[in-house]
Design an enzyme around this catalytic site. Structure first.
Site, PDB file in Angstrom:
ATOM      1  CB  ALA A 223       5.183  -3.728  -0.076  1.00 13.90           C
ATOM      2  NE  ARG A 224      -1.665  -2.341   0.844  1.00 18.57           N
ATOM      3  CZ  ARG A 224      -1.434  -1.274   0.104  1.00 18.57           C
ATOM      4  NH1 ARG A 224      -0.249  -0.673   0.150  1.00 18.57           N
ATOM      5  NH2 ARG A 224      -2.379  -0.806  -0.703  1.00 18.57           N
ATOM      6  CG  ASP A 247       4.518   4.656   4.024  1.00 19.86           C
ATOM      7  OD1 ASP A 247       4.441   5.658   4.755  1.00 19.86           O
ATOM      8  OD2 ASP A 247       3.718   4.429   3.099  1.00 19.86           O
ATOM      9  CD  GLU A 252      -0.694   0.518   7.683  1.00 21.93           C
ATOM     10  OE1 GLU A 252      -1.451   1.283   7.044  1.00 21.93           O
ATOM     11  OE2 GLU A 252       0.182  -0.194   7.150  1.00 21.93           O
ATOM     12  CG  HIS A 271      -0.227   3.218   4.448  1.00 29.27           C
ATOM     13  ND1 HIS A 271      -0.908   2.035   4.623  1.00 29.27           N
ATOM     14  CD2 HIS A 271       0.036   3.290   3.110  1.00 29.27           C
ATOM     15  CE1 HIS A 271      -1.049   1.428   3.459  1.00 29.27           C
ATOM     16  NE2 HIS A 271      -0.476   2.172   2.519  1.00 29.27           N
TER      17      HIS A 271
END
Length: 299
Positions: A223-224, A247, A252, A271
């Site tokens: 997701a985030r 991911d 990030e 990502h």
């Protein structure tokens, strides 16, 4: 008046955009950097295609007088929305990357269950060491997110034999409300996050939720990053109680010295879940279609 568009992304996006409305559109490349030069280059642009990598252009969007549509090449737009003037409509490539993300989720769970992900890590150490493996069939998965990506992921995981329980903001047929999430995760072998970044989802997977997951369960985040409390997850992973396949992270990327980089129970990808060639091609096609509708007077 000649309608104009600025396209971002790979070079092959430009021909697709030009072909969408030939003779009526002048397609110009994005400027190489932001700032004053970008404002000048984009001054007459009405339809702008952006990738999330071009965050340097976000500060100038409010200075572009002709801008009416911003088309993204990814579904998530939380990085973009705060910078859009009220007069500018946001358009996203709905469904373009659903299959890519769903396949990444399936790969994450298969890779962990089969022992492939741990084995690849051992390869870097030149270690021929077997780890216990299992099959995905019969695994209990709580999938958080019932949008188009969630539906696609559910279909793939169900096809592999997993028992999938879906959770979303509101209950509906075959979907549990998010208020039931803390109870549902107590029986989960895996919790998969596929929700957008919003005020409501920030910190959704916090210390309380993680503590209720069974020993040995895995948290999968496609997701985030801010959906997960990184500090709480780090504590659980370093203790060896939970596993994680991520991911996305918060921040990030993670700082080089962050313990999740080397934690035995954590597996990271940069990502890339939706970043397939096919997903990008579908996103470009959606952008070209959006341009054609705009030129034709549609929405």
């Amino acid at each position: 008046m000649t309608r104009q568009v600025v396209a971002s992304g790979p070079d092959d996006a430009l021909p697709a955009l030009r072909a969408a409305a030939p003779g009526r559109v002048r397609v110009v490349p994005l400027p190489s950097s932001g700032g004053t030069a970008a404002v000048q280059a984009l001054w007459e642009v009405q339809f702008l295609v952006l990738e999330h990598q071009r965050t340097d252009l976000l500060p100038v969007l409010g200075e572009l007088p002709a801008l009416r549509v911003v088309q993204t090449l990814i579904a998530g737009a939380e990085w973009l929305e705060p910078h859009l003037p009220d007069r500018v409509r946001l358009s996203r490539p709905a469904g373009a990357r659903d299959n890519a993300v769903a396949e990444w989720v399936a790969a994450a769970l298969l890779g962990l269950a089969s022992g492939l992900l741990p084995a690849v890590r051992e390869q870097g150490l030149r270690s021929w060491r077997r780890t216990e493996s299992s099959e995905l069939a019969g695994t209990r998965v709580v999938l958080v997110g019932a949008g188009s990506i969630g539906r696609c992921a559910r279909a793939k995981l169900t096809g592999l034999g997993a028992a999938v329980t879906v959770v979303a903001r509101t209950a509906r047929a075959a979907v549990h409300p998010v208020t039931a999430l803390h109870d549902l995760v107590t029986e989960a072998d895996a919790v998969v996050l596929l929700v957008p970044a919003t005020a409501e989802t920030t910190g959704l997977a916090g210390a309380g939720l993680l503590a209720r997951m069974p020993d040995g369960a895995v948290l999968v985040n496609a997701a985030r990053g801010p959906v997960v409390d990184t500090a709480a997850l780090t504590t659980e992973v370093l203790s060896g109680r939970l596993l994680a396949v991520l991911d996305v992270t918060d921040p990030e990327p993670l700082p080089p010295d962050h313990p999740l980089w080397t934690a035995p129970g954590c597996f990271l990808s940069p990502h890339i879940a939706g970043a397939t060639r096919q997903g990008l091609a579908r996103a470009i096609e959606a952008a070209a279609g959006g341009l054609a509708r705009y030129v034709g007077g549609g929405s």
